[in-house]
Design a protein around this motif. Structure first.
Motif, PDB file in Angstrom:
ATOM      1  N   GLY A  69       0.836  -1.187   0.000  1.00 47.72           N
ATOM      2  CA  GLY A  69       0.000   0.000   0.000  1.00 47.72           C
ATOM      3  C   GLY A  69       0.876   1.243   0.000  1.00 47.72           C
ATOM      4  O   GLY A  69       2.090   1.148  -0.173  1.00 47.72           O
ATOM      5  N   LEU A  72       0.178   7.296   3.686  1.00 44.24           N
ATOM      6  CA  LEU A  72      -0.580   8.538   3.505  1.00 44.24           C
ATOM      7  C   LEU A  72      -0.036   9.653   4.394  1.00 44.24           C
ATOM      8  O   LEU A  72      -0.096  10.825   4.017  1.00 44.24           O
ATOM      9  CB  LEU A  72      -2.057   8.304   3.827  1.00 44.24           C
ATOM     10  CG  LEU A  72      -2.751   7.237   2.993  1.00 44.24           C
ATOM     11  CD1 LEU A  72      -4.147   6.953   3.540  1.00 44.24           C
ATOM     12  CD2 LEU A  72      -2.808   7.669   1.527  1.00 44.24           C
ATOM     13  N   ALA A  81      -0.448   6.916   8.752  1.00 45.05           N
ATOM     14  CA  ALA A  81      -1.632   6.462   8.015  1.00 45.05           C
ATOM     15  C   ALA A  81      -1.157   5.815   6.723  1.00 45.05           C
ATOM     16  O   ALA A  81      -0.166   6.255   6.125  1.00 45.05           O
ATOM     17  CB  ALA A  81      -2.574   7.628   7.716  1.00 45.05           C
ATOM     18  N   THR A  83      -2.609   3.012   3.227  1.00 43.79           N
ATOM     19  CA  THR A  83      -3.632   2.193   2.589  1.00 43.79           C
ATOM     20  C   THR A  83      -3.270   0.730   2.791  1.00 43.79           C
ATOM     21  O   THR A  83      -2.086   0.374   2.914  1.00 43.79           O
ATOM     22  CB  THR A  83      -3.756   2.494   1.084  1.00 43.79           C
ATOM     23  OG1 THR A  83      -2.510   2.189   0.431  1.00 43.79           O
ATOM     24  CG2 THR A  83      -4.130   3.950   0.831  1.00 43.79           C
ATOM     25  N   TRP A  84      -4.308  -0.091   2.833  1.00 45.52           N
ATOM     26  CA  TRP A  84      -4.121  -1.541   2.984  1.00 45.52           C
ATOM     27  C   TRP A  84      -5.251  -2.176   2.206  1.00 45.52           C
ATOM     28  O   TRP A  84      -6.395  -2.195   2.659  1.00 45.52           O
ATOM     29  CB  TRP A  84      -4.173  -1.902   4.457  1.00 45.52           C
ATOM     30  CG  TRP A  84      -3.790  -3.304   4.789  1.00 45.52           C
ATOM     31  CD1 TRP A  84      -3.305  -4.267   3.947  1.00 45.52           C
ATOM     32  CD2 TRP A  84      -3.853  -3.903   6.083  1.00 45.52           C
ATOM     33  NE1 TRP A  84      -3.059  -5.419   4.636  1.00 45.52           N
ATOM     34  CE2 TRP A  84      -3.387  -5.224   5.949  1.00 45.52           C
ATOM     35  CE3 TRP A  84      -4.266  -3.458   7.330  1.00 45.52           C
ATOM     36  CZ2 TRP A  84      -3.327  -6.102   7.021  1.00 45.52           C
ATOM     37  CZ3 TRP A  84      -4.200  -4.333   8.387  1.00 45.52           C
ATOM     38  CH2 TRP A  84      -3.731  -5.634   8.237  1.00 45.52           C
ATOM     39  N   ASP A  87      -8.783  -0.479   2.072  1.00 44.64           N
ATOM     40  CA  ASP A  87      -8.962   0.211   3.352  1.00 44.64           C
ATOM     41  C   ASP A  87      -7.854   1.234   3.584  1.00 44.64           C
ATOM     42  O   ASP A  87      -6.830   1.229   2.899  1.00 44.64           O
ATOM     43  CB  ASP A  87      -8.915  -0.781   4.521  1.00 44.64           C
ATOM     44  CG  ASP A  87     -10.144  -1.661   4.631  1.00 44.64           C
ATOM     45  OD1 ASP A  87     -11.021  -1.595   3.750  1.00 44.64           O
ATOM     46  OD2 ASP A  87     -10.211  -2.426   5.602  1.00 44.64           O
ATOM     47  N   GLU A  88      -8.084   2.065   4.585  1.00 43.08           N
ATOM     48  CA  GLU A  88      -7.045   2.954   5.117  1.00 43.08           C
ATOM     49  C   GLU A  88      -6.955   2.691   6.606  1.00 43.08           C
ATOM     50  O   GLU A  88      -7.960   2.422   7.259  1.00 43.08           O
ATOM     51  CB  GLU A  88      -7.408   4.428   4.912  1.00 43.08           C
ATOM     52  CG  GLU A  88      -7.457   4.856   3.479  1.00 43.08           C
ATOM     53  CD  GLU A  88      -7.881   6.318   3.332  1.00 43.08           C
ATOM     54  OE1 GLU A  88      -8.018   7.033   4.355  1.00 43.08           O
ATOM     55  OE2 GLU A  88      -8.088   6.723   2.182  1.00 43.08           O
ATOM     56  N   HIS A  90      -5.480   4.626  10.045  1.00 43.80           N
ATOM     57  CA  HIS A  90      -4.967   5.877  10.599  1.00 43.80           C
ATOM     58  C   HIS A  90      -4.654   5.658  12.072  1.00 43.80           C
ATOM     59  O   HIS A  90      -5.536   5.254  12.841  1.00 43.80           O
ATOM     60  CB  HIS A  90      -6.009   6.996  10.462  1.00 43.80           C
ATOM     61  CG  HIS A  90      -6.346   7.315   9.042  1.00 43.80           C
ATOM     62  ND1 HIS A  90      -5.806   8.385   8.386  1.00 43.80           N
ATOM     63  CD2 HIS A  90      -7.165   6.692   8.148  1.00 43.80           C
ATOM     64  CE1 HIS A  90      -6.273   8.421   7.151  1.00 43.80           C
ATOM     65  NE2 HIS A  90      -7.101   7.395   6.984  1.00 43.80           N
ATOM     66  N   ASN A 107      -9.929   2.614  11.204  1.00 40.71           N
ATOM     67  CA  ASN A 107      -9.873   1.797  10.000  1.00 40.71           C
ATOM     68  C   ASN A 107     -11.000   2.264   9.087  1.00 40.71           C
ATOM     69  O   ASN A 107     -12.175   2.003   9.354  1.00 40.71           O
ATOM     70  CB  ASN A 107     -10.028   0.328  10.376  1.00 40.71           C
ATOM     71  CG  ASN A 107      -9.988  -0.649   9.205  1.00 40.71           C
ATOM     72  OD1 ASN A 107     -10.288  -1.811   9.388  1.00 40.71           O
ATOM     73  ND2 ASN A 107      -9.626  -0.232   8.012  1.00 40.71           N
TER      74      ASN A 107
END
Length: 172
Positions: A69, A72, A81, A83-84, A87-88, A90, A107
């Motif tokens: 990912g 961020l 933070a 991406t996965w 999803d994100e 934080h 999440n």
């Protein structure tokens, strides 16, 4: 039982957890950003290029395929933070008093039906993080105790009204 909160963030479904640790922010930051420390509580092994736009790689989770990912935000010692998949995740830290830290994990979900499943997973993972930050690491989120805790947490999140229905990966 520690339940996550379901809400919308920027029009997307999300789950949120909050913890306060009697440790300084630098200690909690290491636990959430250092790959060696993430191994104690995070569901995948992780490598992170420590900068916004960097690559984060997830591997070694017995229930998920390896993937990568994007970072961020990387703002030590207060915000990470990335991406996965769709999803994100934080992670935000803030000092509480002189020697404690509040951790907020959010999440942001790609799929609303994943709320109860992911919240149960994060509840288990955060239990492992609690032990790691207290310098008493457990067997990790895939250990026997954590695995046994997932189903009751999932049922409790469903009973609390979090959306469900997403597929649950089978145990290895």
């Amino acid at each position: 039982m520690d339940l996550g909160c379901f809400f919308e963030q920027d029009g997307r479904p999300a789950v949120r957890f909050e913890r306060v640790y009697p440790r300084p922010p630098q200690r909690v930051w290491r636990a959430v950003s250092d790959p060696a420390e993430l191994a104690f509580w995070f569901p995948s092994r992780v490598t992170v290029e420590p900068q916004a736009g960097g690559v984060v790689t997830f591997f070694g989770d017995p229930r998920l395929a390896d993937m990568s990912g994007r970072v961020l935000a990387f703002e030590p010692p207060r915000r990470l933070a990335f991406t996965w998949g769709g999803d994100e995740l934080h992670l935000t830290l803030e000092p509480v008093g002189e020697a404690a830290t509040r951790l907020v994990l959010v999440n942001v979900l790609d799929d609303r039906s994943a709320a109860a499943r992911n919240a149960a997973g994060w509840a288990v993972c955060l239990g492992e993080l609690d032990r790691a930050v207290a310098d008493r690491p457990g067997d990790g989120p895939h250990g026997l105790a954590a695995a046994a805790a997932w189903r009751p947490s999932y049922e409790a999140h469903l009973a609390a009204g979090l959306p469900g229905g997403a597929p649950v990966p089978a145990a290895p």
